[in-house]
Structure formats: C-alpha cells, structure tokens
Design a protein around this motif. Structure first.
Motif, PDB file in Angstrom:
ATOM      1  N   VAL A 146       0.642   2.770   2.333  1.00 37.84           N
ATOM      2  CA  VAL A 146      -0.517   3.868   3.246  1.00 37.84           C
ATOM      3  C   VAL A 146      -1.248   3.002   3.974  1.00 37.84           C
ATOM      4  O   VAL A 146      -1.398   2.653   4.050  1.00 37.84           O
ATOM      5  CB  VAL A 146      -1.110   4.266   1.613  1.00 37.84           C
ATOM      6  CG1 VAL A 146      -2.098   5.280   1.906  1.00 37.84           C
ATOM      7  CG2 VAL A 146      -0.759   4.506   0.837  1.00 37.84           C
ATOM      8  N   ASP A 206      -1.675   0.537  -4.735  1.00 41.11           N
ATOM      9  CA  ASP A 206      -1.932   1.184  -5.805  1.00 41.11           C
ATOM     10  C   ASP A 206      -0.105   1.314  -5.823  1.00 41.11           C
ATOM     11  O   ASP A 206       0.350   1.044  -5.209  1.00 41.11           O
ATOM     12  CB  ASP A 206      -1.959   3.046  -5.134  1.00 41.11           C
ATOM     13  CG  ASP A 206      -3.057   4.303  -5.586  1.00 41.11           C
ATOM     14  OD1 ASP A 206      -4.482   2.864  -6.044  1.00 41.11           O
ATOM     15  OD2 ASP A 206      -3.686   4.393  -4.576  1.00 41.11           O
ATOM     16  N   LEU A 263       2.892   2.636  -5.317  1.00 44.38           N
ATOM     17  CA  LEU A 263       3.084   3.936  -4.250  1.00 44.38           C
ATOM     18  C   LEU A 263       4.791   4.322  -4.870  1.00 44.38           C
ATOM     19  O   LEU A 263       5.440   3.929  -4.845  1.00 44.38           O
ATOM     20  CB  LEU A 263       2.741   3.956  -2.621  1.00 44.38           C
ATOM     21  CG  LEU A 263       1.506   2.863  -2.419  1.00 44.38           C
ATOM     22  CD1 LEU A 263       1.893   2.014  -1.201  1.00 44.38           C
ATOM     23  CD2 LEU A 263       0.694   3.898  -2.604  1.00 44.38           C
ATOM     24  N   GLU A 323       5.945  10.136  -2.043  1.00 45.77           N
ATOM     25  CA  GLU A 323       4.775  11.688  -2.291  1.00 45.77           C
ATOM     26  C   GLU A 323       3.248  10.980  -1.472  1.00 45.77           C
ATOM     27  O   GLU A 323       2.627  11.469  -1.411  1.00 45.77           O
ATOM     28  CB  GLU A 323       4.293  12.504  -3.531  1.00 45.77           C
ATOM     29  CG  GLU A 323       5.834  12.941  -4.093  1.00 45.77           C
ATOM     30  CD  GLU A 323       7.040  11.952  -4.652  1.00 45.77           C
ATOM     31  OE1 GLU A 323       8.214  13.014  -3.907  1.00 45.77           O
ATOM     32  OE2 GLU A 323       6.923  11.003  -4.981  1.00 45.77           O
ATOM     33  N   THR A 324       3.098   9.883  -2.376  1.00 46.88           N
ATOM     34  CA  THR A 324       1.611   9.282  -1.827  1.00 46.88           C
ATOM     35  C   THR A 324       1.863   8.092  -0.588  1.00 46.88           C
ATOM     36  O   THR A 324       0.677   7.907  -0.722  1.00 46.88           O
ATOM     37  CB  THR A 324       1.217   8.653  -3.194  1.00 46.88           C
ATOM     38  OG1 THR A 324       2.588   7.290  -3.272  1.00 46.88           O
ATOM     39  CG2 THR A 324       1.365   9.306  -4.539  1.00 46.88           C
TER      40      THR A 324
END
Length: 585
Positions: free
Chosen positions: A515, A523, A525, A528-529
């Motif tokens: 990210v 997170d 991941l 989508e994220t």
C-alpha cells in the motif's frame, strides 16, 4: 657504391630491430605485471585474500549483489518506487546498470582473481596443507561467483583458465548453458570439500574463510537448484553429523545479525562476508573495482537500503505486510511474539517493552528488548520511505544493535552478512526428506529444531497428510520466517518453479501486495485494499535479470538470456522432469 649503401642500411635496420627486441624483453622489477605475481606461496596467499576482497563490492555482496535477490522475492518490495523498481517488478529492459551490469561485472572480478590463483598454484612448491588451503579457497570463491551469476543471469560465459583473457577470441566467450555452469560449480565445490579444513581443524585460520563446511553447504544448494534431492540430502546429513565440522543453532536468533567478534563467525555460520566493525575502517568508499583504496571503509550499504528514511537512510526497500502477518499469526509457547520478527522488521510492538530482563526460550539471553531503535525510543513504527511508506527492515542493520545513534549512508555498516547458516541446512534437509520419502517424523524433527529456538510449538506429523502439505509449510511459513529479507528467497522461487505455475504465480502476487499510503502498513492486504503487487508487472523470463545491452553489443559471441528475449522458461523447466508443488491452503 649504391649497392653498398643499401646493404649497410639493411644491416643498420636489422641491428636496430634486434636491439629493440632486447629492450622489450627486459622486465622492470618495479613495474610488476599481473601474471608476474603469484610465483611464491606467500604471494598466492596474498592473491587469495584479494579474491575475498572482491566479494565485498557493491555488485557482489556490499549492496545490490545482496539486496537484488531479496527484492526479487515476495517478502521485500521497493518502497521508494524508484532505483530498484524494475527489479522489484521483474521487467527490466536490459539497459539499467544497477542490476543488468554491476553484479555481472563484480562477480567476474572474483572469477578472474580466482582463476589467477588456480593457474599458478600447481607450479609453486609448498606443503600439501598450504596447497589444499590455497586451491580450495580459490575453487570455493569461483563457485560462489558462478552461483551468483547463474542464478541472476541464467546463461553466462564460463572462464576456467586465466590465459583465456590473453586472447580476444577466448576473452569474448559465448554463453554457457545454466546446466554447464552448475556442472562446474558442483565440480569445484566437490574438490573444495575434499581440500579445505573444517572450521574446527582450521582454528583461528578458518575465522572468516571458506572451509569444507562452507563448500558442503553450497554444494547442497547447487544440487537442490537442479532437484538432485538424493545427492543433496547425503551432503546435508553429513554436515548435520559433523563430518565437515561442528555446527549448531545459536541459542539467540539475534546473534546471527549482531556486529562484533562475540557474534560474528559463530557456531551457526557456515560462511559469511567479512566487514569491519562500524567506524574501524578508513574513509574512502570502495563502490567499484576501479577505485581501490588502502583507506576503504570496508563496510556494506545494505543498511542504507533496508533502514528507514526517518532514521536517516535511503529507505529503498521494505518488508512486505505478508511477511509481518506470518510472524503475528503464531505466538511462542509463553505467549510472546516470535523473536525473529524483532530481528527482521522494525515495527513498534508494545509487547517488547514488557519483555525486558525475562529469560525464556524466545529471548534466552535476557537482554533488554524494547522499542529502542538507533538509540531512539520508538512510540510508533518508522516508515521505510517517507512518501510511500513500508515496513523498515532490521536485519544486517544497526536497528536492533544500537551501537550508533544515526546512520551514515554508504559502505559503513559493519554487520557481517551471514550467507549460509546451519538453520538453512536443517530446513533443506527437511525439504529433501519430504521430496524423497514424503512427510516423515524425520523431516518434522529437522523443522522443529529450528522452531524450538524461537520457542514455537512443535509441528505434528499428523497435520501434514501429503508431501505437498509439508512443502507448503516449509516454503511459505518456515523458510520466510527464518530467512525473511535475506539473500536467497528469489533463488528459492526459481528452483521451486513458482513462476511457471499459474496458481503459484497468483500466490506470489498476493504475497507481494503493498500500500502506497505513507504508512508502514501491516494489514493483511487483498486485491481490493492493496495499491498493487510487485508481481503484477512480471514479464515471462524476467525471473532472471537481463544481460546488460552494452555488454551484448561489445561481445559478438554473447546472446541475450530469457529476460532479454521475454522467453518463457516454463517448458524447459518441465522438460527436465521438474515439477511444481500445487498450492495447499
């Protein structure tokens, strides 16, 4: 008279040419040429040390030669989104020096110097012990360089005779196949195993040098790269049995990443690259083979890539959220975090503050474990790169050593790079046992020996009903947690064939999610994220790095490899009878 003058002129010309020849034959003792060196035992001993010196260059192990394989793996990504970006994405066009040239150049310097030693050693009178030590080290270092070249560039020229460089027809050599290169590696290492003393026999001499144990460990690696599991297993079992010297796991995992004589060249290390402790070297940074200085800093710049920009480093590389979550998912037997997380990634974990002074199997020496990094108390996880984010890497940096308070970028870090540890021998033995006999208690025992050092619960054989299931545990749990962010993960992905199976390639994409949100995101991941994945840009054939285009242009006998030509290596992999283990959830 005219004829006489012509005759006298011819005599004068002949005399002049002869006198010139006599002058050209005179050797100036104060201007010794390369091939004039190495005619005595003492000179050959110096030449061997010069071979070791070349594995400390940027293109071998002082920076990109080490980190390029890490960023090729699935547990490290290029958080700066520059510099390493084409190698993180596995799509270099072949015109970028950092990976397409530097590793090629510097590893061939090791080959060149090793070949000089090998060309001279047979003609120098010395004891059998000295002969074996000198030749054995040169064979090991040449094989180490070719192992790097073959796993980075796939098909490379083979030079085995120093005289090859004296003739343009042999100096401009053609590519050898990868199998031909590995044939030489296996031959060299087999010889070196027989010639070199063990670390026990070598005593002080063996500190920091290649031993028969180092040669045996790398031979097992070379054999496993070509799926010769039975042969590799025999070598690994001999190492475990002590045939090549005594090795064992250090009680504290962190001792493999600390600086200083109390920790380096320890009982777990089969081979490591020697760097002078921080601040004890010179002031000149020796980046390339041409700027040799007697005042070289003699440190490495891995820290400058791995550490955080917030802490003063370049912050190019970061650990993946996938790797972080592997550590978090499994606690130690006393409820603590896996100590390997502490030594692998620089994250703020409140649990560390309550571990201080408590001796357990997870932290056996009782040293204070707190959120102090570069002598600064942490209250949050620092960013690997301020603009992009990313989890800073602790291994082979001062982050957990806390010897100095601020980073001096460049070739200054003094933590020796442990290229092969005994834990690798154990996990490879487990892999070979599983490949040959399926999941057995013997394989489980090898794995549990490594897990017990980290105070994790023992694995149970009943939980692994198939070879594929145990392989999944070894490949995607045990090895990344033990060796995360070290050189070698990318090579593992090559030998396992993960680039040639759609399910495995998709798994790599998932492992490589990151990210770009300006934080050290931890997170779990998803597509989508995540902002993206290193492996979503992968071009077929680029699991290897392309040969630099200017090198191809300069050598009419050299052709591009699979990366230069965007060729799929999958068919050739399977034609050899190799297989890819299916994904097991």
């Amino acid at each position: 008279m005219k004829r006489l003058n012509i005759f006298l002129a011819i005599l004068a010309l002949i005399g002049g040419l002869v006198s010139c020849d006599d002058q050209l034959d005179v050797t100036n003792p104060n201007a010794q040429g390369t091939y004039d060196f190495g005619d005595t035992e003492s000179e050959l001993q110096e030449a061997v040390i010069a071979c070791y010196n070349r594995i400390r260059l940027e293109g071998t192990f002082a920076r990109v030669g080490y980190t390029m394989d890490a960023v090729r793996g699935d547990e490290v990504w290029n958080s700066s989104q520059q510099w390493y970006i084409n190698y993180d994405n596995l799509n270099s066009p072949g015109t970028i020096e950092i990976g397409d040239l530097w590793m090629w150049r510097d590893n061939y310097h090791v080959v060149n110097r090793s070949n000089l030693v090998l060309s001279k050693v047979e003609g120098v009178e010395m004891t059998e012990e000295s002969y074996n030590q000198i030749k054995g080290q040169a064979l090991f270092l040449r094989s180490l360089a070719y192992y790097n070249l073959a796993t980075y560039y796939q098909t490379v020229p083979l030079f085995t005779d120093y005289s090859d460089y004296s003739d343009i027809n042999t100096m401009f050599a053609a590519n050898s196949t990868q199998d031909e290169v590995f044939d030489l590696i296996e031959t060299d290492l087999t010889q070196a195993m027989e010639m070199l003393p063990s670390r026990d026999e070598g005593g002080e001499w063996a500190q920091g040098r290649a031993t028969c144990g180092a040669a045996a460990g790398y031979l097992a690696r070379a054999l496993m790269f070509r799926h010769k599991f039975t042969e590799a297993y025999a070598v690994l079992k001999d190492i475990i049995a002590g045939k090549y010297g005594h090795y064992e796991l250090t009680a504290d995992y962190g001792d493999n990443f600390r600086e200083g004589s109390a920790y380096e060249n320890n009982k777990e290390s089969l081979f490591e690259v020697q760097f002078l402790d921080y601040g004890t070297g010179g002031t000149d940074e020796e980046w390339t083979p041409v700027n040799i200085s007697s005042e070289a800093t003699q440190g490495h710049a891995v820290e400058s890539n791995y550490a955080s920009q917030e802490l003063g480093s370049w912050g190019d590389l970061a650990g993946s959220p996938w790797l972080y979550n592997l550590f978090i998912k499994e606690k130690c037997t006393d409820g603590r975090l896996d100590p390997r997380l502490y030594w692998t990634l620089v994250t703020y974990e409140s649990e560390y503050d309550v571990y201080t002074g408590i001796k357990t199997a997870a932290y056996p020496d009782g040293d204070p474990r707190s959120n102090t990094v570069y002598q600064q108390e942490m209250t949050k996880t620092p960013l690997s790169n301020n603009s992009q984010g990313g989890i800073s890497i602790a291994k082979f940096t001062n982050a957990r050593n806390n010897i100095y308070s601020s980073i001096t970028n460049g070739l200054h870090c003094g933590v020796n790079l442990r290229l092969m540890r005994y834990s690798d021998v154990l996990l490879r033995a487990a892999e070979c046992e599983n490949e040959i006999n399926g999941p057995t208690q013997t394989a489980i025992n090898y794995i549990n020996e490594v897990r017990e050092r980290a105070a994790l619960d023992d694995l149970q054989l009943a939980d692994f009903p198939s070879t594929d299931a145990l392989f999944e545990q070894i490949a995607n749990v045990e090895r990344p947690k033990e060796f995360g962010c070290e050189n070698g993960r990318g090579i593992d992905l090559l030998r396992w064939g993960f680039f040639y199976d759609s399910a495995r390639l998709n798994q790599l994409v998932e492992h490589g999610y990151y990210v770009l949100d300006g934080t050290a995101n931890t997170d779990e991941l998803t597509a989508e994220t995540a902002s993206g994945s290193s492996f979503q840009y992968y071009y077929k054939g680029h699991e290897y790095f392309p040969i630099y285009q200017s090198t191809l242009n300069a050598n009419p006998n050299l052709v591009g490899n699979s990366a230069n030509n965007n060729e799929d290596n999958g068919p050739a992999f399977f034609e050899k009878g190799y297989s890819v283990h299916p994904v097991v959830d």
